[in-house]
Scaffold this motif. Structure first.
Motif, PDB file in Angstrom:
ATOM      1  N   LYS A  12      -7.352   8.536  -5.126  1.00 31.37           N
ATOM      2  CA  LYS A  12      -6.941   7.451  -4.236  1.00 31.37           C
ATOM      3  C   LYS A  12      -5.592   7.842  -3.658  1.00 31.37           C
ATOM      4  O   LYS A  12      -4.643   8.085  -4.396  1.00 31.37           O
ATOM      5  CB  LYS A  12      -6.836   6.125  -4.974  1.00 31.37           C
ATOM      6  N   VAL A  13      -5.544   7.913  -2.337  1.00 27.58           N
ATOM      7  CA  VAL A  13      -4.308   8.251  -1.637  1.00 27.58           C
ATOM      8  C   VAL A  13      -3.957   7.064  -0.755  1.00 27.58           C
ATOM      9  O   VAL A  13      -4.616   6.815   0.247  1.00 27.58           O
ATOM     10  CB  VAL A  13      -4.477   9.515  -0.762  1.00 27.58           C
ATOM     11  N   ALA A  14      -2.941   6.320  -1.168  1.00 28.60           N
ATOM     12  CA  ALA A  14      -2.522   5.152  -0.383  1.00 28.60           C
ATOM     13  C   ALA A  14      -1.207   4.631  -0.945  1.00 28.60           C
ATOM     14  O   ALA A  14      -0.986   4.653  -2.169  1.00 28.60           O
ATOM     15  CB  ALA A  14      -3.577   4.051  -0.435  1.00 28.60           C
ATOM     16  N   VAL A  43      -3.987   9.056  -8.603  1.00 24.64           N
ATOM     17  CA  VAL A  43      -3.381   8.173  -7.601  1.00 24.64           C
ATOM     18  C   VAL A  43      -2.172   8.886  -7.019  1.00 24.64           C
ATOM     19  O   VAL A  43      -1.222   9.205  -7.735  1.00 24.64           O
ATOM     20  CB  VAL A  43      -2.969   6.824  -8.232  1.00 24.64           C
ATOM     21  N   LEU A  44      -2.230   9.122  -5.709  1.00 25.40           N
ATOM     22  CA  LEU A  44      -1.162   9.845  -5.028  1.00 25.40           C
ATOM     23  C   LEU A  44      -0.436   8.911  -4.085  1.00 25.40           C
ATOM     24  O   LEU A  44      -1.036   8.371  -3.174  1.00 25.40           O
ATOM     25  CB  LEU A  44      -1.746  11.016  -4.218  1.00 25.40           C
ATOM     26  N   SER A  45       0.843   8.718  -4.307  1.00 27.65           N
ATOM     27  CA  SER A  45       1.726   7.972  -3.410  1.00 27.65           C
ATOM     28  C   SER A  45       2.786   7.257  -4.224  1.00 27.65           C
ATOM     29  O   SER A  45       2.804   7.316  -5.453  1.00 27.65           O
ATOM     30  CB  SER A  45       0.968   6.970  -2.542  1.00 27.65           C
ATOM     31  N   GLU A  46       3.625   6.576  -3.508  1.00 24.54           N
ATOM     32  CA  GLU A  46       4.672   5.743  -4.088  1.00 24.54           C
ATOM     33  C   GLU A  46       4.644   4.396  -3.380  1.00 24.54           C
ATOM     34  O   GLU A  46       3.984   4.240  -2.362  1.00 24.54           O
ATOM     35  CB  GLU A  46       6.054   6.396  -3.903  1.00 24.54           C
ATOM     36  N   GLY A  47       5.390   3.457  -3.898  1.00 25.40           N
ATOM     37  CA  GLY A  47       5.493   2.163  -3.249  1.00 25.40           C
ATOM     38  C   GLY A  47       5.981   1.100  -4.207  1.00 25.40           C
ATOM     39  O   GLY A  47       6.120   1.339  -5.413  1.00 25.40           O
ATOM     40  N   PRO A  48       6.227  -0.094  -3.681  1.00 23.61           N
ATOM     41  CA  PRO A  48       6.824  -1.170  -4.473  1.00 23.61           C
ATOM     42  C   PRO A  48       5.947  -1.695  -5.618  1.00 23.61           C
ATOM     43  O   PRO A  48       6.462  -2.315  -6.534  1.00 23.61           O
ATOM     44  CB  PRO A  48       7.107  -2.262  -3.444  1.00 23.61           C
ATOM     45  N   ASN A  49       4.643  -1.447  -5.596  1.00 23.78           N
ATOM     46  CA  ASN A  49       3.767  -1.953  -6.654  1.00 23.78           C
ATOM     47  C   ASN A  49       3.628  -0.999  -7.839  1.00 23.78           C
ATOM     48  O   ASN A  49       2.861  -1.261  -8.753  1.00 23.78           O
ATOM     49  CB  ASN A  49       2.364  -2.249  -6.099  1.00 23.78           C
ATOM     50  N   ARG A  50       4.366   0.087  -7.828  1.00 27.06           N
ATOM     51  CA  ARG A  50       4.189   1.102  -8.876  1.00 27.06           C
ATOM     52  C   ARG A  50       4.333   0.521 -10.281  1.00 27.06           C
ATOM     53  O   ARG A  50       3.496   0.774 -11.147  1.00 27.06           O
ATOM     54  CB  ARG A  50       5.164   2.259  -8.681  1.00 27.06           C
ATOM     55  N   SER A  51       5.373  -0.245 -10.542  1.00 23.95           N
ATOM     56  CA  SER A  51       5.589  -0.752 -11.906  1.00 23.95           C
ATOM     57  C   SER A  51       4.463  -1.702 -12.321  1.00 23.95           C
ATOM     58  O   SER A  51       4.021  -1.672 -13.479  1.00 23.95           O
ATOM     59  CB  SER A  51       6.954  -1.419 -12.043  1.00 23.95           C
ATOM     60  N   LEU A  84     -14.841  12.650  -5.301  1.00 27.07           N
ATOM     61  CA  LEU A  84     -14.977  11.523  -4.389  1.00 27.07           C
ATOM     62  C   LEU A  84     -13.609  10.906  -4.118  1.00 27.07           C
ATOM     63  O   LEU A  84     -12.816  10.738  -5.039  1.00 27.07           O
ATOM     64  CB  LEU A  84     -15.906  10.468  -5.016  1.00 27.07           C
ATOM     65  N   ILE A  85     -13.369  10.549  -2.869  1.00 25.43           N
ATOM     66  CA  ILE A  85     -12.165   9.815  -2.491  1.00 25.43           C
ATOM     67  C   ILE A  85     -12.554   8.347  -2.386  1.00 25.43           C
ATOM     68  O   ILE A  85     -13.558   8.020  -1.743  1.00 25.43           O
ATOM     69  CB  ILE A  85     -11.586  10.311  -1.140  1.00 25.43           C
ATOM     70  N   VAL A  86     -11.797   7.480  -3.034  1.00 23.97           N
ATOM     71  CA  VAL A  86     -12.080   6.045  -3.002  1.00 23.97           C
ATOM     72  C   VAL A  86     -10.915   5.361  -2.303  1.00 23.97           C
ATOM     73  O   VAL A  86      -9.766   5.453  -2.735  1.00 23.97           O
ATOM     74  CB  VAL A  86     -12.274   5.469  -4.421  1.00 23.97           C
ATOM     75  N   HIS A  87     -11.239   4.674  -1.199  1.00 23.18           N
ATOM     76  CA  HIS A  87     -10.206   4.051  -0.378  1.00 23.18           C
ATOM     77  C   HIS A  87     -10.621   2.607  -0.075  1.00 23.18           C
ATOM     78  O   HIS A  87     -11.335   2.352   0.893  1.00 23.18           O
ATOM     79  CB  HIS A  87     -10.026   4.859   0.911  1.00 23.18           C
ATOM     80  N   VAL A  88     -10.201   1.694  -0.936  1.00 28.72           N
ATOM     81  CA  VAL A  88     -10.613   0.290  -0.803  1.00 28.72           C
ATOM     82  C   VAL A  88      -9.594  -0.555  -0.053  1.00 28.72           C
ATOM     83  O   VAL A  88      -9.565  -1.778  -0.186  1.00 28.72           O
ATOM     84  CB  VAL A  88     -10.935  -0.333  -2.186  1.00 28.72           C
ATOM     85  N   SER A  89      -8.805   0.065   0.779  1.00 30.56           N
ATOM     86  CA  SER A  89      -7.788  -0.637   1.564  1.00 30.56           C
ATOM     87  C   SER A  89      -8.426  -1.727   2.418  1.00 30.56           C
ATOM     88  O   SER A  89      -9.513  -1.563   2.959  1.00 30.56           O
ATOM     89  CB  SER A  89      -7.065   0.368   2.467  1.00 30.56           C
ATOM     90  N   GLU A  90      -7.713  -2.847   2.552  1.00 31.14           N
ATOM     91  CA  GLU A  90      -8.202  -3.923   3.414  1.00 31.14           C
ATOM     92  C   GLU A  90      -7.555  -3.889   4.797  1.00 31.14           C
ATOM     93  O   GLU A  90      -7.910  -4.679   5.662  1.00 31.14           O
ATOM     94  CB  GLU A  90      -7.962  -5.285   2.760  1.00 31.14           C
ATOM     95  N   LEU A  97      -6.779   9.795   6.215  1.00 32.29           N
ATOM     96  CA  LEU A  97      -7.393  10.164   4.949  1.00 32.29           C
ATOM     97  C   LEU A  97      -8.870  10.527   5.110  1.00 32.29           C
ATOM     98  O   LEU A  97      -9.322  11.541   4.588  1.00 32.29           O
ATOM     99  CB  LEU A  97      -7.234   9.041   3.919  1.00 32.29           C
ATOM    100  N   ALA A  98      -9.631   9.729   5.829  1.00 33.69           N
ATOM    101  CA  ALA A  98     -11.059  10.033   6.030  1.00 33.69           C
ATOM    102  C   ALA A  98     -11.226  11.324   6.811  1.00 33.69           C
ATOM    103  O   ALA A  98     -12.138  12.111   6.545  1.00 33.69           O
ATOM    104  CB  ALA A  98     -11.758   8.882   6.733  1.00 33.69           C
TER     105      ALA A  98
END
Length: 185
Positions: A12-14, A43-51, A84-90, A97-98
């Motif tokens: 998952k890259v997001a 899981v590749l990336s960073e962001g405010p939800n990491r913790s 498989l790449i799983v990208h469930v972004s809304e 990515l695709a």
């Protein structure tokens, strides 16, 4: 691939934000682990939800199944190593990515009605497309079917490659670009 051995290796890259819906995927991984499936998620990336995401992993004892690898400059290598790449972004604009998955002939799961996916991704032809509003059970069932080899995903990556080259390769769209550019000059 060697460092994260599993029968099914997911990526998952997001950005780690609510709109990318990591917790949905983490919850599914948790359910699948309880069913005894040998799978891992990178899981590749960073962001405010990491913790928050790390807390979920710890509370559900998923440290050997979900790996928060942070920001990576060699994302393509991780995609290439995955099944498989799983990208469930809304929410997306035009996700690269695709397109990156297609360039290296890897299958991807995305949600319907997100960004421009519906313009070039076709369910069970060059990708797997799931419902954006209620993806949990559908994605869980798809991952189980892929794991048990009831769904063959081997043809999706090559078909996605063909779509990406046809639609986005500069050689294939250069004439259109030149015509558009000539009109504005």
């Amino acid at each position: 691939r060697e460092a994260y051995k599993a029968k099914l290796l997911l990526v998952k890259v997001a950005r780690l934000i609510p709109e990318k819906r990591h917790l949905i995927l983490f919850g599914i991984i948790n359910c699948l682990m309880k069913k005894g499936l040998d799978l891992k998620l990178l899981v590749l990336s960073e962001g405010p939800n990491r913790s928050e995401l790390e807390k979920f992993i710890e509370q559900n004892n998923l440290q050997n199944h979900i790996f928060m690898l942070g920001y990576k400059t060699d994302v393509i290598n991780f995609i290439a190593a995955s099944d498989l790449i799983v990208h469930v972004s809304e929410s997306e604009a035009s996700s690269s990515l695709a397109k990156e998955a297609g360039l290296i002939k890897k299958p991807i799961v995305v949600c319907k009605d997100v960004g421009d996916f519906d313009e070039y991704l076709i369910n069970n032809i060059n990708s797997i497309i799931i419902d954006k509003n209620n993806p949990e059970k559908e994605l869980e069932n798809i991952l189980i079917d892929i794991y048990q080899q009831n769904i063959d995903i081997s043809y999706l990556g090559p078909k996605l490659y063909n779509t990406i080259i046809e639609r986005f390769s500069i050689q294939n769209i250069l004439n259109q670009y030149n015509k558009l550019n000539a009109k504005h000059n």
